[in-house]
Design an enzyme around this catalytic site. Structure first.
Site, PDB file in Angstrom:
ATOM      1  N   HIS A 170       1.551   5.645   0.946  1.00 30.53           N
ATOM      2  CA  HIS A 170       1.315   6.887   1.699  1.00 30.53           C
ATOM      3  C   HIS A 170       1.786   8.004   0.773  1.00 30.53           C
ATOM      4  CE1 HIS A 170       0.778   4.533   5.440  1.00 30.53           C
ATOM      5  NE2 HIS A 170       1.680   3.738   4.881  1.00 30.53           N
ATOM      6  N   THR A 182       2.391   1.895  11.146  1.00 25.68           N
ATOM      7  CA  THR A 182       2.270   3.360  11.178  1.00 25.68           C
ATOM      8  C   THR A 182       0.815   3.800  11.207  1.00 25.68           C
ATOM      9  OG1 THR A 182       2.282   3.636   8.775  1.00 25.68           O
ATOM     10  CG2 THR A 182       4.422   3.592   9.878  1.00 25.68           C
ATOM     11  N   THR A 183      -0.094   2.840  11.304  1.00 23.17           N
ATOM     12  CA  THR A 183      -1.529   3.136  11.442  1.00 23.17           C
ATOM     13  C   THR A 183      -2.053   2.374  12.657  1.00 23.17           C
ATOM     14  OG1 THR A 183      -2.091   1.257  10.026  1.00 23.17           O
ATOM     15  CG2 THR A 183      -1.863   3.397   8.943  1.00 23.17           C
ATOM     16  N   HIS A 213       0.858  -1.187   0.000  1.00 29.39           N
ATOM     17  CA  HIS A 213       0.000   0.000   0.000  1.00 29.39           C
ATOM     18  C   HIS A 213       0.897   1.240   0.000  1.00 29.39           C
ATOM     19  CE1 HIS A 213       0.894  -0.660   4.269  1.00 29.39           C
ATOM     20  NE2 HIS A 213       1.011   0.651   4.261  1.00 29.39           N
ATOM     21  N   GLU A 271       6.450   8.660   4.884  1.00 26.04           N
ATOM     22  CA  GLU A 271       6.350   8.535   6.339  1.00 26.04           C
ATOM     23  C   GLU A 271       7.731   8.629   6.962  1.00 26.04           C
ATOM     24  OE1 GLU A 271       3.512   5.129   7.118  1.00 26.04           O
ATOM     25  OE2 GLU A 271       2.389   6.949   7.604  1.00 26.04           O
TER      26      GLU A 271
HETATM   27 ZN   LIG Z   1       2.103   1.880   5.512  1.00 22.13          ZN
END
Ligand SMILES: [Zn+2]
Ligand SMILES: *[C@@H]1O[C@H](CO)[C@@H](O)[C@H](O)[C@H]1NC(C)=O
Ligand SMILES: *[C@@H]1O[C@H](CO)[C@@H](O)[C@H](O)[C@H]1NC(C)=O
Ligand SMILES: *[C@@H]1O[C@H](CO)[C@@H](O)[C@H](O)[C@H]1NC(C)=O
Length: 503
Positions: free
Chosen positions: A109, A214-215, A107, A120
């Site tokens: 960012h 990170t989520t 995925h 990130e």
């Molecule tokens: Zn990520």
């Protein structure tokens, strides 16, 4: 219709955990209200500042297997409201890590059309346009990613910086379908392709550290590998990604754009970042080698430090407690330090083999506590901070005594390394500790240096007269000792609810 929809959303939230976002009241500043790990230690992303980096010559190039997928295979491309995600088959895996890590999904960012930065991780404060995460789980130890996501060795993520530059044909293989998943929870099947082509050219140059999702729920379960070199996409490709998607459901009348979906850099928490490359980094320190670490671990595991108990040195070992006290408590107990030495010694001897859970270390606790707590406490879990307190405490107590430095060197430093490596998941070395003490007062720093030199001399003399010190021989021995296979495996995180997670 609307009511059905609201009920549907309500059920969804109930089954997948509280909602979160990158903006507004559910933004990252407030993630920890519902997801405590987000406010805990060893979070990701971080800023790769040069002073955190340690060159490690033992980091091999990343090797991935079966990344060249056949176009006969179908992958699911989805918009989960936080990112665009591509499912990956578990026959894809990383083969160059201590365990086999099988792929699950990738995925992204990214920034937005008026702010072209959205990676990130950052490098000395520099943020790239975007970042890709290829998420893998430890398939040697766990049957699927749900079981692995909250385990300390559960996940390995490959991070790839995305810069704006040349057009990228590999990214176009799925970018061209973005209009089919404009709204949250939309999914489509797309033909597979060569995933390797999404990675940068130099798989031998990367940053490596222990961090987290990170989520939300931000479990500290990720072995991070972030490649040094970015891949590029064209500005047009970037803008397509930044403007195509919505974080809101198709049924919602108010549309919320999906962009700027990155978390800000988190505290280093005294972690260091291992790097596989040295060029371009001036005067970078080297990490303790795995061999050195192994020696330290073996020495502690065989338990011969018990011999030191006769010399009263056991008192110097950091004591373990379910939660390290707050500063006030610590000061108080420092003054009132008056625990029974007999109890301490007994307790310590009973537990010669360091236990395998993620407790914190602290000093001056006068109630003996169980050594194996079995849970990872996110409170004041800054192991290194507690250890620092411990070292400083010992410095105070044994000031100007040769014994102090000798024991620091023999017991506390290895202990520091072991604990921080195994439990605190950072890689400390003597250099780090020296630097730390240098930050204190001049006297202590110079005394430490002098005393270390003295201790070294002493050790040499002792080696010459070894037959007079059979105890030390015992400490040095036991080459057959090995680390129990699941020494570090009992550590799991509290997982109060079934929650959604992406990263
Ligand atoms: Zn990520
Ligand atoms: C944080 O989240 C909680 C629970 O979801 C909510 O009650 C609170 O108002 C939020 N706080 C802020 C500052 O937005
Ligand atoms: C990937 O596999 C296809 C066949 O499925 C082959 O034609 C292609 O050359 C391979 N690509 C690489 C980079 O190995
Ligand atoms: C993962 O494995 C566990 C244990 O085998 C099983 O109970 C669970 O249903 C699996 N989850 C998924 C999503 O496959």
């Amino acid at each position: 219709m609307t009511l059905t929809f609201i009920i549907l959303i309500a059920c969804l939230l109930a089954s997948t955990g509280a909602k979160w976002s990158y903006n507004g009241p559910d933004g990252e500043h407030n993630w920890s209200s519902n997801y405590p790990f987000c406010g805990g230690a060893f979070q990701s992303p971080i800023d790769f500042q040069t002073h955190l980096l340690r060159y490690d010559s033992n980091l091999p190039p990343i090797q991935v297997q079966n990344y060249n997928l056949s176009t006969n295979e179908q992958l699911t491309l989805s918009n989960n409201g936080h990112s665009v995600q591509l499912s990956l088959p578990s026959h894809m895996y990383i083969s160059s890590l201590p365990y086999k890590y099988s792929a699950a999904q990738l995925h992204f960012h990214w920034g937005s059309s008026n702010q072209l930065t959205g990676s990130e991780h950052t490098v000395n404060g520099k943020q790239f346009a975007g970042e890709m995460h290829v998420v893998h789980f430890n398939s040697d130890k766990y049957p699927n990613i749900s079981m692995a996501v909250d385990k300390h060795d559960g996940l390995a993520v490959l991070g790839v910086f995305i810069a704006i530059g040349e057009f990228n044909p590999a990214f176009e293989k799925f970018f061209k379908y973005l209009n089919g998943i404009k709204y949250r929870d939309q999914k489509i099947q797309v033909p597979a392709f060569n995933i390797h082509a999404l990675l940068p050219s130099h798989l031998d140059e990367y940053y490596r550290y222990d961090g987290s999702l990170t989520t939300p729920p931000c479990y500290p379960s990720v072995l991070w590998t972030v490649f040094r070199r970015p891949v590029t996409i064209s500005q047009k490709q970037f803008l397509a990604l930044a403007t195509a998607l919505y974080a809101s459901y198709a049924q919602e009348s108010a549309t919320v754009p999906l962009h700027g979906n990155y978390r800000k850099p988190q505290l280093a928490d005294n972690r260091v970042v291992l790097v596989s490359f040295k060029d371009g980094l001036h005067g970078i320190l080297s990490a303790a080698s795995p061999f050195q670490r192994k020696q330290v671990i073996q020495k502690l595991l065989v338990g011969d430090l018990a011999d030191l108990a006769d010399e009263g040195l056991y008192q110097l070992l950091p004591k373990l407690s379910p939660q390290s006290g707050n500063d006030k408590k610590l000061k108080k107990t420092k003054k009132q330090e008056h625990w029974s030495q007999a109890t301490q010694k007994q307790q310590w001897l009973k537990n010669k083999v360091p236990s395998n859970s993620g407790y914190s270390l602290s000093v001056g606790k006068n109630t003996p506590t169980p050594w194996n707590m079995g849970t990872f406490d996110t409170g004041k879990e800054m192991c290194f901070v507690s250890l620092e307190e411990n070292v400083m405490h010992q410095l105070e107590r044994y000031h100007a005594k040769g014994l102090m430095v000798e024991t620091l060197k023999e017991v506390v430093f290895p202990e520091l390394n072991l604990r921080s490596y195994l439990h605190c998941r950072s890689d400390l070395d003597l250099q780090t500790i020296r630097k730390l003490i240098q930050g204190r007062s001049r006297d202590e720093a110079t005394e430490l240096e002098q005393s270390l030199a003295e201790a070294m001399l002493k050790k040499m003399r002792r080696q010459i007269n070894q037959h007079k010190y059979p105890k030390m021989e015992a400490t040095i021995g036991h080459p057959q000792a090995t680390v129990p296979k699941d020494f570090n495996s009992a550590l799991t995180y509290n997982r109060p609810q079934r929650v959604e997670w992406e990263d």
